[in-house]
Design a protein around this motif. Sequence first.
Motif, PDB file in Angstrom:
ATOM      1  N   ALA A 128      27.224  40.176  27.969  1.00  0.00           N
ATOM      2  CA  ALA A 128      25.815  39.190  27.481  1.00  0.00           C
ATOM      3  C   ALA A 128      25.778  38.248  27.341  1.00  0.00           C
ATOM      4  O   ALA A 128      27.253  37.557  27.598  1.00  0.00           O
ATOM      5  CB  ALA A 128      25.767  40.152  25.940  1.00  0.00           C
ATOM      6  N   ARG A 129      24.449  37.294  27.445  1.00  0.00           N
ATOM      7  CA  ARG A 129      24.177  35.671  27.488  1.00  0.00           C
ATOM      8  C   ARG A 129      25.575  35.387  26.164  1.00  0.00           C
ATOM      9  O   ARG A 129      25.348  36.555  25.208  1.00  0.00           O
ATOM     10  CB  ARG A 129      23.356  34.971  27.447  1.00  0.00           C
ATOM     11  N   GLU A 132      23.229  35.920  23.113  1.00  0.00           N
ATOM     12  CA  GLU A 132      22.341  36.726  22.613  1.00  0.00           C
ATOM     13  C   GLU A 132      23.620  37.836  22.410  1.00  0.00           C
ATOM     14  O   GLU A 132      24.813  38.567  22.906  1.00  0.00           O
ATOM     15  CB  GLU A 132      21.903  37.467  24.739  1.00  0.00           C
ATOM     16  N   ASP A 133      22.665  39.245  21.785  1.00  0.00           N
ATOM     17  CA  ASP A 133      24.568  40.059  21.188  1.00  0.00           C
ATOM     18  C   ASP A 133      24.298  40.841  21.599  1.00  0.00           C
ATOM     19  O   ASP A 133      25.184  41.798  21.371  1.00  0.00           O
ATOM     20  CB  ASP A 133      24.233  39.969  19.705  1.00  0.00           C
ATOM     21  N   ILE A 136      20.728  41.864  28.444  1.00  0.00           N
ATOM     22  CA  ILE A 136      19.525  42.104  28.502  1.00  0.00           C
ATOM     23  C   ILE A 136      19.437  42.278  30.077  1.00  0.00           C
ATOM     24  O   ILE A 136      19.929  40.986  30.691  1.00  0.00           O
ATOM     25  CB  ILE A 136      18.561  40.928  27.448  1.00  0.00           C
TER      26      ILE A 136
END
Length: 317
Positions: A128-129, A132-133, A136
């Motif tokens: 994840a970035r 972000e959790d 995506i």
Amino acid sequence: MKVTDYFKNSQGQTFVSYEILPPVKGKGMEEIFNTLDPLMEFKPPFVDVTYHREDYIYSENESGYFEKVAIRKRPGTVGICASIMHRYGVDAVPHLICGGFSVDETENALIDLNFLNINNVLALRGDARHLEDKFIPEPGGHKYALDLVKQIDAMNKGKYLDSNIADGAKSDFCIGVAGYPEKHFEAPNLETDIKWLKKKIDAGADYIVTQMFFDNEKYFAFVDACRKAGIDVPIVPGLKPITKRYQLGTIPRKFFINFPEPLVKAMMKAKGSRIKEVGTEWCIQQSKELKERGVPCLHYYTMGDVETTRKICEAVY
Ligand code: FAD
């Protein structure tokens, strides 16, 4: 040559391989050469180069407000691979991730690799970035490494995304995938994780490289569990020496792995330069045992620490 062909022709030898990071933007190839030059003596048949996607950070603008800005700190994987192959005459394995790529962009990247005669690739999902959790996928991109493996395997059979392409040129990628002796952090248990790992192999992956581990028993148990699940490809242990005491906290947080108690105790007791020595010695002992047990390759996450990696290789090879 393909990574798995080296293993097939090894005559029981345990190879060494290195994983390096592209330099941060603004730095040149000297950084890579300074890391690899002193390590080439140990004759790695291949070197892996990681891939780092664009990420977001909050940056203060002129009005004093924070705005989300996209940055790519470490660009350059494919170019670095080509440069390594040219300079050292060894194979380079670019890491290819799902994150940030649509399937068309992935196809174009694979075509470029094929044109460059880069025939090995490590197929990964990516994380994840930071803001972000959860992971995506890119719109029109792959959700799991499994889907990326399927795309590479299709190209190996001459199948491209455009179904009008008949008789497409067949690539010949040897596909590596990641495996987790202490399970991937999102998997509910090791059994389920291995079930998905098996699907990557069934879809065309040729070998596995593991996440780092500090307890060889975890690796041996993982290999046994994989074999029981019907996974019969080479499983390459990934190794990283711990060199700083604070890593006892950061590595488990970032990579979801455990440190064995004797290593923790020794690291806590050590002072000054002994701390690094304790971690290096631990990695040497791990490497020696793995080599004795006949693993195909010892894969070191160098993280640019050439001195420590060299010390380990000198002791083991
Ligand atoms: P996947 O195989 O897709 O698995 C991700 C999770 O989903 C697992 O929990 C799995 O059990 C589950 N799963 C898998 N398939 C399915 C399915 N079809 N349906 C439901 N669940 C499923 N990251 C980078 O960004 N760049 C790198 O260069 C890089 N190099 C790495 C090298 C190695 C050797 C390793 C071990 C990791 C590397 N990573 C890298 C980190 C990696 O991207 C992350 O660990 C990521 O979170 C998972 O990647 P994966 O390929 O294992 O994912």
